[in-house]
Scaffold this motif. Structure first.
Motif, short mmCIF file in Angstrom:
data_model
loop_
_atom_site.label_atom_id
_atom_site.label_comp_id
_atom_site.label_asym_id
_atom_site.label_seq_id
_atom_site.Cartn_x
_atom_site.Cartn_y
_atom_site.Cartn_z
N GLY A 40 -18.28 -94.35 53.67
CA GLY A 40 -18.39 -95.78 53.40
C GLY A 40 -19.77 -96.34 53.65
N LEU A 41 -20.78 -95.47 53.69
CA LEU A 41 -22.13 -95.92 54.02
C LEU A 41 -22.96 -96.27 52.79
CD1 LEU A 41 -23.00 -93.33 56.80
CD2 LEU A 41 -22.46 -95.75 57.10
N GLY A 42 -22.54 -95.78 51.64
CA GLY A 42 -23.34 -96.00 50.44
C GLY A 42 -24.32 -94.85 50.26
N LEU A 43 -24.63 -94.57 49.00
CA LEU A 43 -25.49 -93.43 48.69
C LEU A 43 -26.89 -93.62 49.25
CD1 LEU A 43 -25.45 -90.73 47.24
CD2 LEU A 43 -26.15 -91.91 45.14
N GLY A 44 -27.41 -94.85 49.16
CA GLY A 44 -28.76 -95.10 49.66
C GLY A 44 -28.86 -94.86 51.16
N SER A 45 -27.83 -95.28 51.89
CA SER A 45 -27.83 -95.07 53.34
C SER A 45 -27.77 -93.59 53.69
CB SER A 45 -26.65 -95.81 53.98
OG SER A 45 -26.78 -97.20 53.81
N SER A 46 -27.00 -92.84 52.91
CA SER A 46 -26.91 -91.40 53.15
C SER A 46 -28.28 -90.74 52.98
CB SER A 46 -25.89 -90.76 52.20
OG SER A 46 -24.60 -91.29 52.42
N TYR A 47 -28.98 -91.13 51.91
CA TYR A 47 -30.30 -90.55 51.67
C TYR A 47 -31.31 -91.03 52.70
CZ TYR A 47 -29.25 -88.17 47.29
OH TYR A 47 -28.75 -87.30 46.35
N ALA A 48 -31.07 -92.16 53.33
CA ALA A 48 -31.97 -92.64 54.37
C ALA A 48 -31.92 -91.74 55.60
CB ALA A 48 -31.61 -94.08 54.76
N HIS A 49 -30.78 -91.07 55.80
CA HIS A 49 -30.64 -90.15 56.92
C HIS A 49 -31.03 -88.72 56.55
CE1 HIS A 49 -28.64 -92.87 59.78
NE2 HIS A 49 -28.02 -93.39 58.74
N PHE A 50 -30.65 -88.31 55.35
CA PHE A 50 -30.90 -86.94 54.91
C PHE A 50 -31.39 -86.96 53.47
CE2 PHE A 50 -27.51 -86.68 58.10
CZ PHE A 50 -28.07 -85.77 59.00
N ALA A 51 -32.49 -86.29 53.22
CA ALA A 51 -33.08 -86.32 51.89
C ALA A 51 -32.32 -85.47 50.89
CB ALA A 51 -34.54 -85.87 51.95
N SER A 52 -31.50 -84.53 51.38
CA SER A 52 -30.83 -83.61 50.47
C SER A 52 -29.63 -82.96 51.15
CB SER A 52 -31.80 -82.52 50.00
OG SER A 52 -32.18 -81.71 51.09
N LYS A 53 -28.80 -82.30 50.36
CA LYS A 53 -27.71 -81.49 50.90
C LYS A 53 -28.26 -80.39 51.80
CE LYS A 53 -24.85 -79.73 48.02
NZ LYS A 53 -24.22 -79.13 46.83
N GLU A 54 -29.37 -79.85 51.40
CA GLU A 54 -29.99 -78.77 52.19
C GLU A 54 -30.32 -79.25 53.60
OE1 GLU A 54 -34.37 -76.99 52.15
OE2 GLU A 54 -33.26 -76.53 50.31
N ASP A 55 -30.84 -80.47 53.70
CA ASP A 55 -31.16 -81.02 55.02
C ASP A 55 -29.91 -81.21 55.86
OD1 ASP A 55 -33.83 -81.06 54.42
OD2 ASP A 55 -33.93 -83.21 54.00
N ILE A 56 -28.83 -81.59 55.23
CA ILE A 56 -27.56 -81.76 55.95
C ILE A 56 -27.07 -80.43 56.47
CG2 ILE A 56 -25.12 -82.37 55.71
CD1 ILE A 56 -25.96 -84.57 53.79
N LEU A 57 -27.08 -79.41 55.62
CA LEU A 57 -26.61 -78.09 56.05
C LEU A 57 -27.48 -77.55 57.18
CD1 LEU A 57 -24.68 -75.72 55.64
CD2 LEU A 57 -26.27 -74.82 53.93
N TYR A 58 -28.78 -77.76 57.08
CA TYR A 58 -29.67 -77.30 58.14
C TYR A 58 -29.38 -78.02 59.45
CZ TYR A 58 -33.84 -76.31 60.86
OH TYR A 58 -34.69 -75.92 61.87
N ALA A 59 -29.15 -79.33 59.37
CA ALA A 59 -28.84 -80.10 60.58
C ALA A 59 -27.54 -79.63 61.21
CB ALA A 59 -28.76 -81.59 60.25
N LEU A 60 -26.54 -79.38 60.38
CA LEU A 60 -25.26 -78.89 60.90
C LEU A 60 -25.45 -77.57 61.64
CD1 LEU A 60 -22.86 -79.62 57.89
CD2 LEU A 60 -22.69 -80.62 60.18
N GLN A 61 -26.15 -76.65 61.04
CA GLN A 61 -26.30 -75.32 61.64
C GLN A 61 -27.22 -75.35 62.85
OE1 GLN A 61 -27.03 -72.07 58.96
NE2 GLN A 61 -25.58 -72.79 57.45
#
Length: 225
Positions: A40-61
């Motif tokens: 429920g954050l909105g796409l823009g807010s998501s990209y403000a935290h992580f520039a890409s799916k790759e960045d999310i996966l890296y952060a998780l791991q």
């Protein structure tokens, strides 16, 4: 709530939603748009935290292994007895993944999804974590369990490494079968894994003392002659 706290909460929500989505659909099945809807954050807010799916996966791991290392180091620092240290390491691992089952699937199933540089950074964390387990098991193997009649095994480096991988095989594979209501709490599971590892490392057993490796069987490499 401060702006920093709101930002931290939003970031945590994205990571939790991403772990759930990757566990369910795989890394390539997850999309930033789906994460935005889920949080429920909105796409823009998501990209403000992580520039890409790759960045999310890296952060998780990376954050998962950092947490595992920190938790294990704290658990190991509380006791000098090698047998209890082994139990503490096992329990620390099981508690973490029982609390984060989606994250465990991400670590096991998506280990190779990152590009080489980021994958190397994760590998360095894995090696640090593996070294912690190996160091604990090495002391148990060297000095035994302290019980009457048991003796240390005196394994070489290669065998010790195989034994450590075997321990992680037990610990990590719980993501495929573990159900707390059916199999017990992480504490119960830790007792089982501890007993198997400890007795396999140091116990005297006729079957082990008399064990001989089975002869190698050559595999067929061509058609019938």
């Amino acid at each position: 709530m401060t702006q920093a706290q709101r930002r931290s909460r939003s970031r945590s929500a994205i990571l939790a939603a991403a772990a759930h989505a990757i566990a369910r659909e795989g890394y390539h099945g997850m999309s930033m748009r789906e994460l935005a809807r889920a949080t429920g954050l909105g796409l823009g807010s998501s990209y403000a935290h992580f520039a890409s799916k790759e960045d999310i996966l890296y952060a998780l791991q990376s954050e998962a292994f950092d947490a595992l290392i920190e938790s294990a180091e704290q658990a190991l620092s509380r006791d000098d007895d090698p047998v209890r240290k082994l139990h503490a390491f096992i329990l620390s691992h099981l508690r973490f993944f029982a609390a984060h089952p989606d994250l465990m699937r991400v670590l096991v199933q998506e280990a190779g999804a990152l590009p080489p540089k980021k994958r190397a950074a994760i590998r360095e964390r894995k090696e640090r974590y593996f070294a912690l387990a190996r160091s604990v098991l090495e002391v148990v193997v060297e000095f035994g369990c302290g019980r009457g009649g048991a003796r240390p095994e005196g394994r070489g480096d290669d065998e010790l490494e195989r034994a450590t991988y075997a321990l992680f095989g037990m610990l990590n594979w719980i993501y495929g079968w573990y159900e707390p209501r059916r199999h017990g709490s992480p504490e119960v599971l830790a007792d089982t894994f501890h007993r198997i590892t400890l007795c396999g490392a140091v116990a005297i057993c006729p079957a082990r003392s008399e064990y001989q490796p089975l002869p190698q069987v050559a595999l067929a490499t061509g058609g019938a002659s």
